[in-house]
Scaffold this active site. Structure first.
Site, PDB file in Angstrom:
ATOM      1  N   CYS A   1       0.871  -1.177   0.041  1.00 53.96           N
ATOM      2  CA  CYS A   1      -0.065   0.048   0.127  1.00 53.96           C
ATOM      3  C   CYS A   1       1.004   1.302  -0.212  1.00 53.96           C
ATOM      4  O   CYS A   1       0.529   2.219  -0.630  1.00 53.96           O
ATOM      5  CB  CYS A   1      -1.062  -0.072   1.146  1.00 53.96           C
TER       6      CYS A   1
ATOM      7  N   HIS B   1      -1.970   1.271   7.533  1.00 53.00           N
ATOM      8  CA  HIS B   1      -2.034   1.420   5.953  1.00 53.00           C
ATOM      9  C   HIS B   1      -1.524   2.781   5.489  1.00 53.00           C
ATOM     10  O   HIS B   1      -1.583   3.750   6.345  1.00 53.00           O
ATOM     11  CB  HIS B   1      -3.632   1.319   5.697  1.00 53.00           C
TER      12      HIS B   1
ATOM     13  N   ASN C   1      -6.969   6.118  -0.573  1.00 55.95           N
ATOM     14  CA  ASN C   1      -6.789   4.838  -0.275  1.00 55.95           C
ATOM     15  C   ASN C   1      -6.262   4.242  -1.623  1.00 55.95           C
ATOM     16  O   ASN C   1      -6.649   3.961  -2.634  1.00 55.95           O
ATOM     17  CB  ASN C   1      -7.966   4.014   0.294  1.00 55.95           C
TER      18      ASN C   1
END
Length: 813
Positions: A290, A458, A478
């Site tokens: 990520c 994250h 995201n």
């Protein structure tokens, strides 16, 4: 940002979107509608005066939503046949031959032309398609004619060849100096090139060459420094290129749905490297990278906003305009900043898919676009495969861009954090284009994550920073391209969104409810509460001068912990000429990593400690107290910022430190400065050394001079020095004991002058280590008495003598 240029982009993307929409090419239409909307958003941020701009943004995004069902129902265009792909490869061979031809690389050009001819003829015999046969034969004739024309001068007698007709082909020699990869946008000319990055701008030392050579091998594969010769890398082949290192290891999640490896032409009939660089188009899948995908997203957003080739400049092959291009032969080269220098990473274009034919790696929402998947593959190759242990954006952005990493912990006991000052700094620097930013969450329960729409540990890309009537906002993406914040100012918040605020932030909650693209606004206060770390990457072009030193710290040098002694730590002298008005000097310590396990379980806690000691060596960690102390973190990068306010010469000692030294480490220290400076390793003035192994045991553990009855029982050594000169004596004992020693003059040869003394001591007794350095000890005979502070403290010790003059040492007692 240039509002006019962004408006032009929006018009172009909208035109292409409508065109693709009418043609029924809905996937491409969706892509261009999104890009048109994004361009308008950035244009408004830059001060665009276009009328009805918000309505247009909404119109494009609503059309995206309407087309999603059409995209799902429409069957894909047929893929190209093997023979059509062979024609594409032949065209690419000829294109590459033209490039070599123009550069007068005759032999390379002839080889490429000849291979193109062979491929064309072979394919024309295999296919029954007359149109395709004619294209192949025509291309073969063109290539053959040019190859023959180039070959003629090579077959003439030597005496008749013009001195200018054919240039000799230079040997493919790799120098020791990496290409100045220029991660520094708009770098001033005075910047010291990485080609010559030791303290005086000279070539690499033998030690540095060995460091860079040793750390070229990462996870068993050698990644050599990127050099000028690599711009001539060959990319064209008659057959699809296959990486000699084979397929990348897959992650456990990938393995559960993996079907096969495919090439881009197996997925789309119109593969291309880049349609347009966009953070909107990047989508992460099941690879645990990520932070890397977030880093790609903000690099793409930066390139789009400021028209700087931050990310597209690292992919090869490139056309004459420096734009990366699709290679039908399947070979690519990516330039990544790894272990001190830009390095060359070669990959093929094979990508993993599941049983439905969906990619199992990150990709662009425009399925024909390759840059996201290929850059990720290059980075995953270096990291040991798609079974990536995870990273952080400091590491990933530095690898992608070479920009300067900084970490801001918002909930740390050892690092102060000011919400107001940090926001002001981020807001100003972000809009100037000085910095790339990501934000990462910390550990949280599954229930907390579900409640707030956040993913634990994250990374999120920061796409925008705004302030409106005292309210402060951050726009985040995201990398999953779905799952958004559910708190205040989310798309479902009916309380806080006002029409005025919606217009200012170009945000329509109703439209956002229809499409979850993973992009959302969050208040600065909420980000500070629910996120853990902000990662910054600074443009090195902010500094007009820089230099670096590559070195090694051997695990055998010094104790495991440097809590009591810095005598064996690497130390550097930094001398800065500060002008009127002050200046900033940043020092980046980067540890080289060569193994995936080391990357996954980083147990090396490194830091840089700064002392104001006029560039002299520091022996005790707290004496003198550090000018800037370091926080030991298990990240490969540690940034130290030195702020100077007083004009004149400032001299510092920089000390590399570890929490617990377990292994030999290789590292790079890079200095960035807005003013002139010199930077060098502090050399040892001593050429001779002797070590005495001793011990305090029984009666000889007599303690310090406070204990007169027993002190006289301590070990006594006598040393004889023939000439006046410098001397360094170091005593190392058990860390649980405070130790010290005394030097007593027995006799001197002649008048000792001002350097003579009766007694000298190492000073206060200290835990485990003490020293005495004499700039000029007169020639003569001296006794040295090492002791612990208290009697009966038994254990071994080392006495180290360092000098430039031979010393004779004997034990008297």
């Amino acid at each position: 940002m240039d509002a006019t240029a962004l408006e032009r982009d929006a018009v172009q993307f909208a035109r292409l979107a409508v065109q693709r929409d009418h043609e029924g090419r809905y996937s491409e239409a969706v892509f261009y509608y999104k890009e048109a909307a994004q361009a308008l958003i950035y244009a408004e941020m830059a001060g665009s005066s276009l009328e009805n701009i918000q309505e247009k943004i909404t119109e494009y995004l609503e059309r995206v939503q309407a087309l999603h069902s059409a995209v799902q129902s429409k069957s894909a265009d047929p893929l190209k046949s093997k023979h059509q792909l062979d024609l594409e490869r032949a065209h690419f061979l000829v294109t590459q031959a033209f490039d070599e031809d123009e550069k007068e690389n005759v032999e390379d050009a002839i080889e490429l032309y000849t291979e193109a001819v062979d491929l064309c003829l072979k394919t024309s015999y295999e296919t029954a398609d007359k149109v395709l046969q004619n294209k192949l034969k025509q291309l073969a004739r063109q290539a053959l004619d040019r190859a023959e024309a180039l070959s003629e001068p090579l077959t003439k007698p030597v005496g008749k060849i013009s001195s200018t007709s054919v240039k000799p082909k230079p040997p493919p020699v790799r120098a020791h100096f990496p290409l100045g990869a220029n991660p520094f946008l708009e770098r001033p000319q005075s910047f010291i090139s990485p080609q010559s990055c030791d303290a005086q701008g000279q070539r690499y030392t033998a030690e540095e060459i060995e460091v860079l050579r040793t750390t070229s091998k990462i996870n068993g594969i050698e990644y050599v420094p990127f050099m000028n010769v690599d711009l001539r890398e060959r990319f064209a082949y008659p057959m699809p290129f296959c990486d000699r290192w084979g397929k990348l290891p897959l992650s456990p999640k990938q393995k559960t749905t993996f079907s096969k490896w495919v090439r881009p032409e197996d997925l789309t009939n119109n593969p291309t490297m880049i349609y347009t660089v966009s953070s909107f188009s990047i989508k992460q899948t099941i690879v645990s990278d990520c932070s890397f995908v977030a880093s790609l997203a903000i690099s793409a957003a930066y390139e789009r906003r400021f028209n700087k080739k931050l990310i597209t400049g690292i992919i090869y092959p490139q056309n004459k305009d420096g734009e990366p291009e699709y290679n039908p032969c399947g070979k690519y080269m990516v330039k990544l900043h790894l272990n001190g220098v830009p390095r060359k990473v070669i990959i093929d274009d094979q990508l993993p898919v599941d049983h439905k034919g969906e990619l199992l790696c990150s990709y662009s929402n425009n399925k024909s676009e390759l840059w996201v998947s290929l850059i990720e593959k290059a980075y995953m190759k270096v990291m040991g495969g798609y079974d990536f242990p995870g990273s952080n954006s400091n590491i990933d952005l530095h690898a992608l861009t070479g920009w300067i990493p900084e970490r801001i912990a918002m909930h740390s006991d050892s690092q102060t954090f000011s919400k107001d000052n940090s926001f002001r700094m981020l807001y100003q620097r972000f809009h100037k284009g000085d910095v790339l930013i990501t934000a990462s969450t910390g550990m949280m329960t599954e229930a907390e994550g579900e409640k707030w729409g956040l993913v634990p540990t994250h990374a999120y890309a920061v796409l925008d920073i705004r302030e409106f009537k005292g309210l402060r906002f951050i726009q985040l993406k995201n990398p999953w391209s779905h799952l958004r914040w559910k708190g205040r100012y989310s798309e479902n918040d009916v309380k806080n969104w006002t029409p005025e605020l919606q217009k200012y932030l170009n945000f329509d909650p109703r439209t956002a409810q229809k499409i979850d693209n993973g992009i959302f606004w969050i208040s600065w206060d909420d980000l500070c509460q629910y996120y853990d770390v902000i990662y910054l990457s600074w443009n090195p072009g902010l500094f007009k001068e820089s230099t670096c030193i590559h070195s090694t710290w051997d695990a055998k040098q010094g104790p495991v912990k440097d809590a009591y002694s810095l005598a064996n730590n690497p130390q550097y002298k930094l001398e800065v000429q500060c002008p009127q008005g002050g200046a900033a000097v940043w020092v980046l310590l980067s540890r080289h990593i060569t193994d995936k396990d080391d990357f996954a379980n980083n147990r090396e806690f490194i830091t840089m400690v700064v002392y104001k000691t006029d560039g002299k060596k520091v022996y005790y960690p707290a004496d003198p107290p550090p000018y800037i102390d370091g926080i030991r973190i298990n990240s490969p990068h540690y940034l130290t910022k030195i702020k100077l306010t007083t004009p004149g010469t400032h001299t510092f000692t920089l000390v590399v430190s570890q929490y617990e030294k377990q292994n030999t480490i290789h590292y790079t220290v890079r200095v960035y400065s807005a003013c002139s400076f010199t930077f060098s390793k502090i050399p040892s003035p001593y050429t001779l050394s002797k070590r005495i192994n001793g011990k305090w045991s029984g009666q000889s553990a007599g303690g310090c001079g406070n204990f007169q009855e027993t002190h006289k029982n301590n070990p006594i050594y006598q040393f004889h020095i023939e000439k006046t000169g410098p001397l360094l004596i170091e005593l190392r004992g058990p860390r649980q004991y405070s130790v010290g020693f005394e030097v007593v003059t027995v006799s001197t040869l002649g008048d000792p002058g001002p350097h003579g003394f009766l007694r000298k001591s190492s000073g206060d007794y200290r835990c485990g280590f003490c020293y005495l350095e004499l700039e000029n000890i007169p020639s003569g005979i001296f006794n040295i008495i090492p002791s612990t502070f208290l009697p009966k403290q038994e254990g071994p010790f080392f006495l180290d003598f360092n000098s430039i003059i031979p010393i004779k040492i004997t034990q008297l007692q």
